[in-house]
Design a protein around this motif. Sequence first.
Motif, PDB file in Angstrom:
ATOM      1  N   SER A 105       0.754  -1.205  -0.009  1.00 17.68           N
ATOM      2  CA  SER A 105       0.078   0.083  -0.033  1.00 17.68           C
ATOM      3  C   SER A 105       0.753   1.358   0.094  1.00 17.68           C
ATOM      4  O   SER A 105       2.077   1.051   0.316  1.00 17.68           O
ATOM      5  CB  SER A 105      -1.135   0.014   1.337  1.00 17.68           C
ATOM      6  OG  SER A 105      -0.190  -0.022   2.377  1.00 17.68           O
ATOM      7  N   TYR A 106       0.211   2.278  -0.394  1.00 13.81           N
ATOM      8  CA  TYR A 106       0.987   3.563  -0.248  1.00 13.81           C
ATOM      9  C   TYR A 106       0.260   4.777   0.090  1.00 13.81           C
ATOM     10  O   TYR A 106      -0.748   4.835   0.107  1.00 13.81           O
ATOM     11  CB  TYR A 106       1.363   3.807  -1.966  1.00 13.81           C
ATOM     12  CG  TYR A 106       1.790   2.697  -2.817  1.00 13.81           C
ATOM     13  CD1 TYR A 106       3.189   2.433  -2.881  1.00 13.81           C
ATOM     14  CD2 TYR A 106       1.086   1.490  -3.127  1.00 13.81           C
ATOM     15  CE1 TYR A 106       3.773   1.045  -3.379  1.00 13.81           C
ATOM     16  CE2 TYR A 106       1.489   0.490  -4.018  1.00 13.81           C
ATOM     17  CZ  TYR A 106       2.865   0.384  -4.027  1.00 13.81           C
ATOM     18  OH  TYR A 106       3.498  -0.744  -4.747  1.00 13.81           O
ATOM     19  N   TRP A 107       1.130   5.762   0.189  1.00 12.74           N
ATOM     20  CA  TRP A 107       0.566   7.097   0.829  1.00 12.74           C
ATOM     21  C   TRP A 107       1.371   8.123  -0.269  1.00 12.74           C
ATOM     22  O   TRP A 107       2.420   8.325  -0.081  1.00 12.74           O
ATOM     23  CB  TRP A 107       0.736   7.455   2.025  1.00 12.74           C
ATOM     24  CG  TRP A 107       0.264   8.721   2.666  1.00 12.74           C
ATOM     25  CD1 TRP A 107       1.046   9.863   2.544  1.00 12.74           C
ATOM     26  CD2 TRP A 107      -0.789   9.142   2.810  1.00 12.74           C
ATOM     27  NE1 TRP A 107       0.385  10.918   2.809  1.00 12.74           N
ATOM     28  CE2 TRP A 107      -0.794  10.662   3.324  1.00 12.74           C
ATOM     29  CE3 TRP A 107      -2.078   8.677   3.479  1.00 12.74           C
ATOM     30  CZ2 TRP A 107      -1.972  11.373   3.846  1.00 12.74           C
ATOM     31  CZ3 TRP A 107      -3.358   9.575   3.902  1.00 12.74           C
ATOM     32  CH2 TRP A 107      -2.959  10.706   4.083  1.00 12.74           C
ATOM     33  N   THR A 121      -4.357   4.214   3.591  1.00 10.93           N
ATOM     34  CA  THR A 121      -3.353   4.140   2.339  1.00 10.93           C
ATOM     35  C   THR A 121      -4.003   3.556   1.167  1.00 10.93           C
ATOM     36  O   THR A 121      -5.333   3.042   1.497  1.00 10.93           O
ATOM     37  CB  THR A 121      -2.091   2.988   2.648  1.00 10.93           C
ATOM     38  OG1 THR A 121      -2.488   1.974   3.159  1.00 10.93           O
ATOM     39  CG2 THR A 121      -1.292   3.699   4.054  1.00 10.93           C
ATOM     40  N   SER A 158       1.013  -2.479   7.477  1.00 10.52           N
ATOM     41  CA  SER A 158       0.900  -1.037   7.461  1.00 10.52           C
ATOM     42  C   SER A 158       2.319  -0.213   8.350  1.00 10.52           C
ATOM     43  O   SER A 158       2.295   0.854   8.420  1.00 10.52           O
ATOM     44  CB  SER A 158      -0.250  -0.468   8.278  1.00 10.52           C
ATOM     45  OG  SER A 158      -1.358  -0.926   7.872  1.00 10.52           O
TER      46      SER A 158
END
Length: 369
Positions: A105-107, A121, A158
Amino acid sequence: HGIEGKPADALLSVLGSSIKGFSALGFKALFVDIKNTLDHVIAQYQSSSYKNIWPELDYITQLNDQTTIDHLHTLLNAKLITVQAKAILLSAPNLKNPDAGIASSYWIGRIRAITNGGIVTSPSLYIGAWLNLCSQKKQIPTAFIAKKTPVHMFDESSNEIGLTNIYNCVCDEEGHNGKQYILSGGIWYEIELNFIKETNRVITKILTSQFPIDKWDGIDDEGIYNKKCCDTNNRLLCMDAKNIHYGGGQSKFEFCDIWDPHNNIIYFVKNITSSSQFSHLAEQIRRTVELLFSSDQHFRDELIKKINTHHKTANTTWLKQRSTPGSIKLCMVSMGKHYNSFPFFAKCSLAKLIKELGTNGHELEYFQA
């Protein structure tokens, strides 16, 4: 392309008992052996043996001419302010830390205050998210701004495992003066046009599956998506995370993600956001084919035990003997993206996989979830 495993017996004294990594490889060696280790590493860098496995690399060269790079940035900047920008794919580069793993996952942007529930995210990187961020900040999206916009990468728990920027994630192809260029991992490469045409020609040979499964909602991660598909269709059995301990090192191996025993189809599901993720998918398909159609019965016996544990009523008689190539359908499921939208290096891997399977009598099918 990530690897993890044990070096060949002849290299144990040079590279130690294990090796793991992506663009950077990590291994353990005794200091007294360091001369032999360095000699071996230098010999590998100078070797052309890679051509036996990846001859395609000879058609791709890093671009060092700054004048051409500046012009390519001009073309990219012009694209970013048009509707064409929505077609640009973002693909997180491999992490250089060999122990970090793959981001799930990304931000995008600076992380500010985190609530008690944690930050929300995204399971994928989309160019639209960055363009919206630029709009909010009243910035014109350019290559310069892309280099200034951080991208935080998180693992399945996370935990932040890496930091890069939008520019390093942009996958863009541009034509200039009759030549073709691609931006990947923050580096521009020049690609021979005939090689691009040949790669695209090969991947169009892939057949669309006649037994589609559910469409992806764009939110669920791979595990949840697999389970939902099986919950809504009683012909499908979930094999996701049903790992089989197999081999001398007792490595954990996932047979497939979804199994359709009625139509004799095994599905391999992946949300392709980077070339490295497709490489993992391709290796899973290769390994499954290698073991499932092997003359050695041992793996199939272990698979029978695993299926009986999780799906007691499933018919496993077909696994009690070696199947003939082509008797079991292999289906690659891409969550959200058509293969034409894959990063170019993922397309190269797909073309290679299609050729390899075809040579051995297998045919790969495709479904865009």
